[in-house]
Design a protein around this motif. Structure first.
Motif, PDB file in Angstrom:
ATOM      1  N   HIS A 140       0.818  -1.215   0.000  1.00  0.00           N
ATOM      2  CA  HIS A 140       0.000   0.000   0.000  1.00  0.00           C
ATOM      3  C   HIS A 140       0.852   1.266   0.000  1.00  0.00           C
ATOM      4  CE1 HIS A 140      -3.412   2.583   0.673  1.00  0.00           C
ATOM      5  NE2 HIS A 140      -2.811   3.112   1.731  1.00  0.00           N
ATOM      6  N   SER A 141       1.898   1.303   0.799  1.00  0.00           N
ATOM      7  CA  SER A 141       2.720   2.517   0.864  1.00  0.00           C
ATOM      8  C   SER A 141       3.428   2.768  -0.464  1.00  0.00           C
ATOM      9  CB  SER A 141       3.744   2.396   1.996  1.00  0.00           C
ATOM     10  OG  SER A 141       4.609   1.299   1.748  1.00  0.00           O
TER      11      SER A 141
ATOM     12  N   GLU B 256     -15.524  16.986  -1.805  1.00  0.00           N
ATOM     13  CA  GLU B 256     -16.236  15.859  -2.377  1.00  0.00           C
ATOM     14  C   GLU B 256     -17.554  16.304  -2.980  1.00  0.00           C
ATOM     15  OE1 GLU B 256     -16.801  12.801   0.542  1.00  0.00           O
ATOM     16  OE2 GLU B 256     -14.671  12.406   0.706  1.00  0.00           O
TER      17      GLU B 256
ATOM     18  N   VAL C  54       1.315   9.597  -5.699  1.00  0.00           N
ATOM     19  CA  VAL C  54       1.625  10.995  -5.367  1.00  0.00           C
ATOM     20  C   VAL C  54       2.750  11.525  -6.249  1.00  0.00           C
ATOM     21  CG1 VAL C  54       2.539  12.500  -3.555  1.00  0.00           C
ATOM     22  CG2 VAL C  54       0.776  10.808  -3.013  1.00  0.00           C
TER      23      VAL C  54
ATOM     24  N   MET D 282      -1.324  12.706  -7.662  1.00  0.00           N
ATOM     25  CA  MET D 282      -2.616  12.526  -7.001  1.00  0.00           C
ATOM     26  C   MET D 282      -2.489  12.968  -5.553  1.00  0.00           C
ATOM     27  SD  MET D 282      -3.639   8.790  -8.491  1.00  0.00           S
ATOM     28  CE  MET D 282      -5.397   8.880  -8.490  1.00  0.00           C
ATOM     29  N   GLN D 283      -3.630  13.328  -4.949  1.00  0.00           N
ATOM     30  CA  GLN D 283      -3.630  13.730  -3.553  1.00  0.00           C
ATOM     31  C   GLN D 283      -4.932  13.290  -2.905  1.00  0.00           C
ATOM     32  OE1 GLN D 283      -3.562  17.968  -3.195  1.00  0.00           O
ATOM     33  NE2 GLN D 283      -4.575  18.257  -5.157  1.00  0.00           N
ATOM     34  N   HIS D 284      -4.916  13.292  -1.568  1.00  0.00           N
ATOM     35  CA  HIS D 284      -6.120  12.908  -0.845  1.00  0.00           C
ATOM     36  C   HIS D 284      -7.153  14.019  -0.993  1.00  0.00           C
ATOM     37  CE1 HIS D 284      -4.571   9.315   1.080  1.00  0.00           C
ATOM     38  NE2 HIS D 284      -3.427   9.961   1.277  1.00  0.00           N
ATOM     39  N   VAL D 285      -8.414  13.630  -1.039  1.00  0.00           N
ATOM     40  CA  VAL D 285      -9.507  14.586  -1.203  1.00  0.00           C
ATOM     41  C   VAL D 285     -10.058  14.950   0.179  1.00  0.00           C
ATOM     42  CG1 VAL D 285     -11.807  14.906  -2.204  1.00  0.00           C
ATOM     43  CG2 VAL D 285     -10.077  13.607  -3.436  1.00  0.00           C
ATOM     44  N   ASN D 286     -10.230  16.234   0.388  1.00  0.00           N
ATOM     45  CA  ASN D 286     -10.855  16.708   1.632  1.00  0.00           C
ATOM     46  C   ASN D 286     -12.359  16.464   1.531  1.00  0.00           C
ATOM     47  OD1 ASN D 286      -8.409  17.613   2.590  1.00  0.00           O
ATOM     48  ND2 ASN D 286      -8.693  19.667   1.744  1.00  0.00           N
TER      49      ASN D 286
ATOM     50  N   GLU E 124       0.798   4.144  -2.897  1.00  0.00           N
ATOM     51  CA  GLU E 124       0.479   5.530  -2.546  1.00  0.00           C
ATOM     52  C   GLU E 124       1.613   6.475  -2.952  1.00  0.00           C
ATOM     53  OE1 GLU E 124      -0.954   8.126   1.335  1.00  0.00           O
ATOM     54  OE2 GLU E 124      -0.671   5.958   1.493  1.00  0.00           O
TER      55      GLU E 124
END
Length: 105
Positions: free
Chosen positions: A78-79, A99, A86, A91-95, A82
């Motif tokens: 997974h790491s 959404e 990135v 890509m980045q995490h969505v706040n 990820e």
């Protein structure tokens, strides 16, 4: 009859056929049996060598399979996924505030 000449092999052959049929048959059976034993031993040695070769090949394939499983686990970590997402795909995490939920009816 006094002037007739018979070959030695002819005399021996006719004597064997008249008086020694059983020992002659046993001699033929022993010779055939010996040939069968030698042929069977040779085939057994060939099959044993082939089996050993196949066992070595199986072991090599088993080792390769284990290495591929380890590589698959390392690549699917997974790491790692990820980090590649990135770094290479930006890509980045969505706040949660960003959404958008789409509902179709």
């Amino acid at each position: 009859m006094a002037g007739e000449r018979h070959g030695l092999t002819g005399i021996i052959g006719s004597d064997l056929l008249k008086n020694a049929k059983i020992p002659l048959i046993l001699l033929v059976v022993v010779l055939v049996s010996a040939i069968v034993v030698v042929t069977t031993a040779h085939e057994t040695r060939l099959l044993t060598a082939e089996r050993e070769h196949l066992v070595v090949e199986r072991d090599a394939l088993d080792i390769e399979w284990r290495n591929l499983i380890l590589e698959e686990n390392a690549l699917g970590d997974h790491s790692r996924v990820e980090r590649i997402a990135v770094e290479k795909m930006h890509m980045q995490h969505v706040n949660p505030a960003q959404e958008n939920i789409v509902v179709s009816q």
